[in-house]
Design a protein around this motif. Structure first.
Motif, PDB file in Angstrom:
ATOM      1  N   PHE A 148      65.092  12.642  32.667  1.00 42.34           N
ATOM      2  CA  PHE A 148      65.568  13.948  32.199  1.00 42.34           C
ATOM      3  C   PHE A 148      67.018  13.884  31.706  1.00 42.34           C
ATOM      4  CE2 PHE A 148      61.902  16.066  33.979  1.00 42.34           C
ATOM      5  CZ  PHE A 148      61.815  17.270  33.273  1.00 42.34           C
ATOM      6  N   ASN A 178      69.644  23.407  40.169  1.00 44.01           N
ATOM      7  CA  ASN A 178      68.962  24.252  41.148  1.00 44.01           C
ATOM      8  C   ASN A 178      67.953  23.394  41.928  1.00 44.01           C
ATOM      9  OD1 ASN A 178      68.389  26.766  42.384  1.00 44.01           O
ATOM     10  ND2 ASN A 178      66.511  26.931  41.170  1.00 44.01           N
ATOM     11  N   GLY A 185      66.555  16.767  43.109  1.00 49.80           N
ATOM     12  CA  GLY A 185      67.832  17.474  42.963  1.00 49.80           C
ATOM     13  C   GLY A 185      69.032  16.656  43.412  1.00 49.80           C
ATOM     14  N   TYR A 222      71.822  29.905  47.773  1.00 47.13           N
ATOM     15  CA  TYR A 222      70.942  30.902  47.144  1.00 47.13           C
ATOM     16  C   TYR A 222      70.445  31.942  48.133  1.00 47.13           C
ATOM     17  CZ  TYR A 222      66.819  28.420  48.993  1.00 47.13           C
ATOM     18  OH  TYR A 222      65.884  27.862  49.819  1.00 47.13           O
TER      19      TYR A 222
HETATM   20  N1  LIG Z   1      58.407  16.837  35.562  1.00 48.67           N
HETATM   21  C1  LIG Z   1      58.096  15.861  36.392  1.00 48.67           C
HETATM   22  O1  LIG Z   1      57.610  14.791  35.987  1.00 48.67           O
HETATM   23  C2  LIG Z   1      58.375  16.006  37.863  1.00 48.67           C
HETATM   24  C3  LIG Z   1      58.681  14.868  38.612  1.00 48.67           C
HETATM   25  C4  LIG Z   1      58.987  15.015  39.958  1.00 48.67           C
HETATM   26  C5  LIG Z   1      58.961  16.295  40.531  1.00 48.67           C
HETATM   27  N2  LIG Z   1      58.595  17.359  39.759  1.00 48.67           N
HETATM   28  C6  LIG Z   1      58.566  18.718  40.345  1.00 48.67           C
HETATM   29  O2  LIG Z   1      59.905  19.059  40.636  1.00 48.67           O
HETATM   30  C7  LIG Z   1      59.927  19.892  41.791  1.00 48.67           C
HETATM   31  C8  LIG Z   1      60.910  19.318  42.809  1.00 48.67           C
HETATM   32  O3  LIG Z   1      60.418  18.086  43.301  1.00 48.67           O
HETATM   33  P1  LIG Z   1      61.135  17.400  44.540  1.00 48.67           P
HETATM   34  O4  LIG Z   1      60.448  16.125  44.795  1.00 48.67           O
HETATM   35  O5  LIG Z   1      62.612  17.391  44.349  1.00 48.67           O
HETATM   36  O6  LIG Z   1      60.767  18.465  45.702  1.00 48.67           O
HETATM   37  P2  LIG Z   1      61.478  18.679  47.100  1.00 48.67           P
HETATM   38  O7  LIG Z   1      62.011  17.388  47.608  1.00 48.67           O
HETATM   39  O8  LIG Z   1      60.531  19.452  47.928  1.00 48.67           O
HETATM   40  O9  LIG Z   1      62.737  19.590  46.784  1.00 48.67           O
HETATM   41  C9  LIG Z   1      62.685  20.937  46.503  1.00 48.67           C
HETATM   42  C10 LIG Z   1      64.032  21.527  46.945  1.00 48.67           C
HETATM   43  O10 LIG Z   1      64.141  22.856  46.469  1.00 48.67           O
HETATM   44  C11 LIG Z   1      64.886  23.598  47.422  1.00 48.67           C
HETATM   45  N3  LIG Z   1      64.594  25.011  47.192  1.00 48.67           N
HETATM   46  C12 LIG Z   1      63.487  25.697  47.551  1.00 48.67           C
HETATM   47  N4  LIG Z   1      63.558  26.966  47.098  1.00 48.67           N
HETATM   48  C13 LIG Z   1      64.736  27.063  46.426  1.00 48.67           C
HETATM   49  C14 LIG Z   1      65.387  28.111  45.708  1.00 48.67           C
HETATM   50  N5  LIG Z   1      64.851  29.319  45.612  1.00 48.67           N
HETATM   51  N6  LIG Z   1      66.564  27.849  45.110  1.00 48.67           N
HETATM   52  C15 LIG Z   1      67.129  26.628  45.204  1.00 48.67           C
HETATM   53  N7  LIG Z   1      66.581  25.600  45.875  1.00 48.67           N
HETATM   54  C16 LIG Z   1      65.395  25.814  46.483  1.00 48.67           C
HETATM   55  C17 LIG Z   1      64.446  23.052  48.760  1.00 48.67           C
HETATM   56  O11 LIG Z   1      65.432  23.069  49.809  1.00 48.67           O
HETATM   57  P3  LIG Z   1      66.385  24.293  50.251  1.00 48.67           P
HETATM   58  O12 LIG Z   1      65.550  25.520  50.055  1.00 48.67           O
HETATM   59  O13 LIG Z   1      66.673  24.024  51.703  1.00 48.67           O
HETATM   60  O14 LIG Z   1      67.615  24.230  49.400  1.00 48.67           O
HETATM   61  C18 LIG Z   1      64.205  21.575  48.443  1.00 48.67           C
HETATM   62  O15 LIG Z   1      65.335  20.801  48.775  1.00 48.67           O
HETATM   63  C19 LIG Z   1      58.486  19.976  42.297  1.00 48.67           C
HETATM   64  O16 LIG Z   1      57.921  21.177  41.823  1.00 48.67           O
HETATM   65  C20 LIG Z   1      57.819  18.786  41.647  1.00 48.67           C
HETATM   66  O17 LIG Z   1      56.452  18.993  41.448  1.00 48.67           O
HETATM   67  C21 LIG Z   1      58.314  17.250  38.442  1.00 48.67           C
END
Ligand SMILES: NC(=O)c1ccc[n+]([C@@H]2O[C@H](COP(=O)([O-])OP(=O)(O)OC[C@H]3O[C@@H](n4cnc5c(N)ncnc54)[C@H](OP(=O)(O)O)[C@@H]3O)[C@@H](O)[C@H]2O)c1
Length: 343
Positions: A148, A178, A185, A222
């Motif tokens: 990205f 975010n 993140g 947030y």
């Molecule tokens: N495009 C792609 O190829 C690709 C690749 C990988 C992942 N993804 C997607 O990207 C997303 C994130 O993946 P990930 O592996 O990083 O997931 P993750 O490890 O579960 O992280 C999600 C984070 O979001 C935070 N969060 C939840 N609600 C929130 C809000 N309202 N505002 C701000 N932060 C919030 C959570 O912690 P806190 O609430 O405690 O802050 C958590 O740290 C997923 O939906 C995944 O499917 C897409």
């Protein structure tokens, strides 16, 4: 050598209790592949999306799955065998990979196991300075952040939009991340800082010290403040939470700025973005051994640090998925494959 191994398999879709630790056939390598004895497995959202039968995808996108399947994509381990045509890897090498993504979406990546067959093009030598747990935690989250923000690394068609995703300049730019404490993140924060951006991290309150330590210049809880109400004139928002709510960040961006939803499903702000002069772009992460090799020195010297939320043994994959379901993941969840499981 036995042709049976321990693995975690699904025989049907459902909750974490569907993850069964049991005997499974050891994979046979084909041309171009490397057999890896797995030491650790990194967990990612696609692992639970697959377990649940990809309920969040439109039916026409849902891959057809042939049970039993072994979920998981991210591994770190030691080379056990290489196909005759493979150059660059040898028995005993420590390696890491994101296996067959997205081509293995229907369960062909097969990482929750003692052994996995990995296309050599998806493999890289593990950074010597980090252990298997940290190396297994990196691939999908790090490749996502890298593809990205830094370099897409391929010219395959983009399944999520008609044009290729292209990173934007970051030096001196105001960038909001975010979902900054999660797997993707916390790596986005570090890559944006490394490229010279001013980084505003958005996460739940308990993550402030964690994210400032990783380089965030500003922090927004947030739970106390809606981030979009207190920031203006941003050059880039990378939304690692994504979904329909991503749209709320559009007014906080400069004309000429960009919004990158990491999870773009449900985004409905395309016409508003056009009016405001903001480019919206997304992509789907792809396996890439060359990029993992390129990033390895940064993991080795600590330029990029992978944070570990929690560690479970392979036999406790169910408990690891239960942990994931409670949310608020800080960094990565990892499964370890112990010596006992490998005997
Ligand atoms: N495009 C792609 O190829 C690709 C690749 C990988 C992942 N993804 C997607 O990207 C997303 C994130 O993946 P990930 O592996 O990083 O997931 P993750 O490890 O579960 O992280 C999600 C984070 O979001 C935070 N969060 C939840 N609600 C929130 C809000 N309202 N505002 C701000 N932060 C919030 C959570 O912690 P806190 O609430 O405690 O802050 C958590 O740290 C997923 O939906 C995944 O499917 C897409």
């Amino acid at each position: 050598m036995s042709d049976v191994m321990k693995a975690v398999r699904l025989h049907a879709f459902g909750g974490p209790e569907m993850l069964i630790y049991e005997d499974a056939p050891k994979p046979q390598i084909k041309a171009g592949e490397v057999l890896v004895r797995v030491h650790a497995v990194g967990l990612n959202p696609p692992d639970w999306y697959l377990r649940e039968g990809y309920k969040m995808l439109p039916p026409e996108w849902q891959p057809r799955v042939l049970f039993p399947i072994i979920p998981g994509t991210d591994i770190s381990g030691v080379v056990a065998a290489v196909a005759d045509d493979v150059r660059g890897f040898a028995g005993g090498d420590e390696v890491y990979a994101m296996v067959r993504f997205p081509i293995g979406l229907a369960g062909e990546s097969r990482a929750y196991a003692e052994y996995v067959a990995v296309p050599a093009t998806e493999l890289a030598l593990k950074p010597a300075g980090i252990d298997h747990v940290h190396a297994a935690a990196a691939p999908m989250s790090l490749l996502t952040a890298w593809q990205f923000l830094i370099d897409l690394g391929h010219d395959e068609p983009n399944p999520l939009q008609p044009h290729q995703h292209a990173p934007v300049p970051l030096a001196g730019k105001k960038v909001l991340i975010n979902g900054a404490a999660g797997g993707v993140g916390h790596l986005l924060v570090q890559l944006a800082k490394w490229k010279g951006a001013h980084v505003i991290a958005v996460a739940s309150g308990g993550n402030e010290a964690f994210l400032r330590d990783l380089g965030a210049d500003e922090f927004i809880d947030y739970g106390k403040i809606s981030p979009e109400s207190v920031v203006r004139d941003l050059d880039l928002v990378v939304d690692a939470v994504g979904g329909p709510k991503t749209r709320r960040f559009l007014p906080a961006l400069k004309r000429g700025g960009a919004l990158f939803p990491i999870f773009p499903l449900g985004f409905d702000g395309a016409s508003e973005a056009k009016k405001l002069g903001i480019a919206v772009s997304t992509t789907q992460v792809r396996s890439n051994g060359a990029q993992l090799a390129e990033i390895a020195p940064m993991l080795n010297d600590g330029t990029i640090r992978v944070a570990i939320d929690s560690i479970y043994s392979l036999s406790k994959a169910k408990e690891a998925h239960e942990r994931a379901a409670t949310g608020h993941i800080r960094g990565k969840i990892v499964l370890t494959v112990t010596q006992e499981e490998q005997s």
